[in-house]
Design a protein around this motif. Structure first.
Motif, PDB file in Angstrom:
ATOM      1  N   ILE A   6      18.454 -31.855  -1.198  1.00  0.00           N
ATOM      2  CA  ILE A   6      17.469 -30.946  -0.626  1.00  0.00           C
ATOM      3  C   ILE A   6      16.389 -30.701  -1.670  1.00  0.00           C
ATOM      4  O   ILE A   6      16.699 -30.335  -2.808  1.00  0.00           O
ATOM      5  CB  ILE A   6      18.101 -29.609  -0.210  1.00  0.00           C
ATOM      6  CG1 ILE A   6      19.210 -29.848   0.820  1.00  0.00           C
ATOM      7  CG2 ILE A   6      17.049 -28.650   0.328  1.00  0.00           C
ATOM      8  CD1 ILE A   6      20.014 -28.620   1.158  1.00  0.00           C
ATOM      9  N   GLU A   7      15.158 -30.918  -1.276  1.00  0.00           N
ATOM     10  CA  GLU A   7      14.045 -30.697  -2.209  1.00  0.00           C
ATOM     11  C   GLU A   7      13.387 -29.362  -1.916  1.00  0.00           C
ATOM     12  O   GLU A   7      13.303 -28.929  -0.771  1.00  0.00           O
ATOM     13  CB  GLU A   7      13.023 -31.824  -2.087  1.00  0.00           C
ATOM     14  CG  GLU A   7      13.550 -33.170  -2.549  1.00  0.00           C
ATOM     15  CD  GLU A   7      12.484 -34.255  -2.507  1.00  0.00           C
ATOM     16  OE1 GLU A   7      11.394 -33.995  -1.947  1.00  0.00           O
ATOM     17  OE2 GLU A   7      12.745 -35.348  -3.046  1.00  0.00           O
ATOM     18  N   GLY A   8      12.946 -28.711  -2.972  1.00  0.00           N
ATOM     19  CA  GLY A   8      12.273 -27.427  -2.820  1.00  0.00           C
ATOM     20  C   GLY A   8      11.427 -27.117  -4.034  1.00  0.00           C
ATOM     21  O   GLY A   8      11.361 -27.909  -4.987  1.00  0.00           O
ATOM     22  N   ASN A   9      10.757 -25.970  -3.993  1.00  0.00           N
ATOM     23  CA  ASN A   9       9.914 -25.546  -5.106  1.00  0.00           C
ATOM     24  C   ASN A   9      10.449 -24.258  -5.701  1.00  0.00           C
ATOM     25  O   ASN A   9      10.853 -23.344  -4.978  1.00  0.00           O
ATOM     26  CB  ASN A   9       8.466 -25.317  -4.642  1.00  0.00           C
ATOM     27  CG  ASN A   9       7.797 -26.609  -4.243  1.00  0.00           C
ATOM     28  OD1 ASN A   9       7.855 -27.596  -4.968  1.00  0.00           O
ATOM     29  ND2 ASN A   9       7.171 -26.623  -3.072  1.00  0.00           N
ATOM     30  N   LYS A  10      10.451 -24.210  -7.016  1.00  0.00           N
ATOM     31  CA  LYS A  10      10.856 -22.997  -7.727  1.00  0.00           C
ATOM     32  C   LYS A  10       9.979 -22.863  -8.955  1.00  0.00           C
ATOM     33  O   LYS A  10       9.883 -23.787  -9.768  1.00  0.00           O
ATOM     34  CB  LYS A  10      12.334 -23.073  -8.132  1.00  0.00           C
ATOM     35  CG  LYS A  10      12.830 -21.804  -8.803  1.00  0.00           C
ATOM     36  CD  LYS A  10      14.309 -21.884  -9.100  1.00  0.00           C
ATOM     37  CE  LYS A  10      14.769 -20.573  -9.740  1.00  0.00           C
ATOM     38  NZ  LYS A  10      16.194 -20.612 -10.087  1.00  0.00           N
ATOM     39  N   ASP A  11       9.330 -21.708  -9.076  1.00  0.00           N
ATOM     40  CA  ASP A  11       8.418 -21.465 -10.208  1.00  0.00           C
ATOM     41  C   ASP A  11       7.390 -22.582 -10.331  1.00  0.00           C
ATOM     42  O   ASP A  11       7.132 -23.119 -11.416  1.00  0.00           O
ATOM     43  CB  ASP A  11       9.199 -21.332 -11.524  1.00  0.00           C
ATOM     44  CG  ASP A  11      10.177 -20.175 -11.489  1.00  0.00           C
ATOM     45  OD1 ASP A  11       9.869 -19.175 -10.810  1.00  0.00           O
ATOM     46  OD2 ASP A  11      11.236 -20.275 -12.127  1.00  0.00           O
ATOM     47  N   ASN A  12       6.814 -22.961  -9.182  1.00  0.00           N
ATOM     48  CA  ASN A  12       5.778 -24.006  -9.115  1.00  0.00           C
ATOM     49  C   ASN A  12       6.255 -25.365  -9.613  1.00  0.00           C
ATOM     50  O   ASN A  12       5.452 -26.194 -10.040  1.00  0.00           O
ATOM     51  CB  ASN A  12       4.523 -23.574  -9.901  1.00  0.00           C
ATOM     52  CG  ASN A  12       3.865 -22.364  -9.279  1.00  0.00           C
ATOM     53  OD1 ASN A  12       3.820 -22.237  -8.055  1.00  0.00           O
ATOM     54  ND2 ASN A  12       3.363 -21.469 -10.114  1.00  0.00           N
ATOM     55  N   ARG A  13       7.562 -25.571  -9.611  1.00  0.00           N
ATOM     56  CA  ARG A  13       8.112 -26.876  -9.984  1.00  0.00           C
ATOM     57  C   ARG A  13       8.933 -27.417  -8.832  1.00  0.00           C
ATOM     58  O   ARG A  13       9.621 -26.669  -8.143  1.00  0.00           O
ATOM     59  CB  ARG A  13       9.014 -26.758 -11.223  1.00  0.00           C
ATOM     60  CG  ARG A  13       8.240 -26.486 -12.505  1.00  0.00           C
ATOM     61  CD  ARG A  13       9.165 -26.478 -13.708  1.00  0.00           C
ATOM     62  NE  ARG A  13      10.231 -25.489 -13.547  1.00  0.00           N
ATOM     63  CZ  ARG A  13      11.506 -25.727 -13.851  1.00  0.00           C
ATOM     64  NH1 ARG A  13      11.891 -26.879 -14.327  1.00  0.00           N
ATOM     65  NH2 ARG A  13      12.401 -24.776 -13.695  1.00  0.00           N
ATOM     66  N   LYS A  14       8.849 -28.710  -8.632  1.00  0.00           N
ATOM     67  CA  LYS A  14       9.632 -29.353  -7.587  1.00  0.00           C
ATOM     68  C   LYS A  14      11.040 -29.606  -8.114  1.00  0.00           C
ATOM     69  O   LYS A  14      11.217 -30.181  -9.191  1.00  0.00           O
ATOM     70  CB  LYS A  14       8.974 -30.678  -7.177  1.00  0.00           C
ATOM     71  CG  LYS A  14       9.600 -31.328  -5.977  1.00  0.00           C
ATOM     72  CD  LYS A  14       8.804 -32.563  -5.574  1.00  0.00           C
ATOM     73  CE  LYS A  14       9.419 -33.217  -4.366  1.00  0.00           C
ATOM     74  NZ  LYS A  14       8.692 -34.424  -3.957  1.00  0.00           N
ATOM     75  N   ILE A  15      12.040 -29.128  -7.344  1.00  0.00           N
ATOM     76  CA  ILE A  15      13.430 -29.333  -7.763  1.00  0.00           C
ATOM     77  C   ILE A  15      14.215 -29.995  -6.627  1.00  0.00           C
ATOM     78  O   ILE A  15      13.832 -29.914  -5.458  1.00  0.00           O
ATOM     79  CB  ILE A  15      14.114 -28.000  -8.144  1.00  0.00           C
ATOM     80  CG1 ILE A  15      14.140 -27.045  -6.934  1.00  0.00           C
ATOM     81  CG2 ILE A  15      13.449 -27.351  -9.328  1.00  0.00           C
ATOM     82  CD1 ILE A  15      15.026 -25.836  -7.128  1.00  0.00           C
ATOM     83  N   THR A  16      15.294 -30.647  -6.999  1.00  0.00           N
ATOM     84  CA  THR A  16      16.181 -31.283  -6.022  1.00  0.00           C
ATOM     85  C   THR A  16      17.589 -30.733  -6.221  1.00  0.00           C
ATOM     86  O   THR A  16      18.119 -30.752  -7.336  1.00  0.00           O
ATOM     87  CB  THR A  16      16.199 -32.815  -6.199  1.00  0.00           C
ATOM     88  OG1 THR A  16      14.871 -33.318  -6.036  1.00  0.00           O
ATOM     89  CG2 THR A  16      17.115 -33.466  -5.172  1.00  0.00           C
ATOM     90  N   VAL A  17      18.161 -30.236  -5.134  1.00  0.00           N
ATOM     91  CA  VAL A  17      19.528 -29.714  -5.160  1.00  0.00           C
ATOM     92  C   VAL A  17      20.406 -30.688  -4.391  1.00  0.00           C
ATOM     93  O   VAL A  17      20.071 -31.085  -3.270  1.00  0.00           O
ATOM     94  CB  VAL A  17      19.608 -28.310  -4.529  1.00  0.00           C
ATOM     95  CG1 VAL A  17      21.042 -27.808  -4.505  1.00  0.00           C
ATOM     96  CG2 VAL A  17      18.708 -27.330  -5.273  1.00  0.00           C
ATOM     97  N   THR A  18      21.517 -31.067  -4.965  1.00  0.00           N
ATOM     98  CA  THR A  18      22.441 -31.996  -4.315  1.00  0.00           C
ATOM     99  C   THR A  18      23.704 -31.249  -3.894  1.00  0.00           C
ATOM    100  O   THR A  18      24.351 -30.589  -4.721  1.00  0.00           O
ATOM    101  CB  THR A  18      22.823 -33.141  -5.269  1.00  0.00           C
ATOM    102  OG1 THR A  18      21.627 -33.798  -5.701  1.00  0.00           O
ATOM    103  CG2 THR A  18      23.728 -34.138  -4.584  1.00  0.00           C
TER     104      THR A  18
END
Length: 200
Positions: A6-18
């Motif tokens: 799952i991709e998302g944004n946190k603190d203006n950074r793109k992150i991926t959670v598996t």
């Protein structure tokens, strides 16, 4: 083992959670329970006009053990051949019947958990260490609630056996159990009886 990214944004950074299958299953169960809680709250809100209804949607938030009881009973009576709304109605009808009996409140004492305010420990620690992370170890409040349920069970037993203030010679004053059973008081009014006495 399958995984979901799952991709998302946190603190203006793109992150991926598996998420693994086990984590997905756990997330599904949590959301399924939240939807069921919401369905019961909506059904009680719809039934609020019925004068015989002992509970309203606010009680599920005030007393999470009621919601636990309803969801557990829903799982017990689950039948794929019945509609979801019929199952909800059946569970609420059983709640109405069961909540007139002392055993019901004794059963609630076994599922009382304290509400976590996040003051006695770090919330992240709660999420990691508590199976139900939105509640944790404020034992004082939990014990007080358990005593209240036990008291109501005892009062109903006394009322049904004729050993309460209703059975006195003048019979002018209803006992708290009678007020609850006849709908004069709801659960919240019983629980806050001490507060009203202190205010007076």
């Amino acid at each position: 083992m399958k995984e979901l990214k799952i991709e998302g944004n946190k603190d203006n950074r793109k992150i991926t959670v598996t998420l693994t299958d086990d984590e997905l299953e756990k997330a599904y169960r949590i959301m399924d329970r939240r939807y069921l809680d919401e369905d019961f709250a909506n059904a009680l809100a719809d039934a609020a006009q019925d004068p015989d209804t002992r509970f309203h949607s606010g009680h599920l938030e005030e007393f999470p053990e009621l919601s636990d009881w309803l969801c557990t009973y829903f799982d017990v009576i689950y039948d794929a051949n019945m509609s979801h709304n019929d199952l909800l109605e059946s569970a609420l009808n059983h709640l109405q019947y069961a909540s007139a009996e002392p055993w019901f409140f004794k059963a609630l004492t076994e599922s009382v958990s304290a509400v976590c305010t996040g003051t006695e420990k770090d919330m992240e620690e709660c999420k990691q260490n508590c199976s139900r992370y939105h509640r944790c170890s404020d034992i004082t409040k939990a014990n007080d609630r358990i005593r209240q349920w036990e008291t109501l069970a005892s009062l109903i037993t006394m009322h049904k056996s004729g050993n309460c203030t209703c059975s006195k010679v003048d019979g002018t004053e209803e006992c708290p159990a009678a007020k609850y059973l006849t709908g004069t008081w709801d659960i919240s009014e019983f629980f806050h009886l001490k507060d009203r006495k202190e205010a007076a």
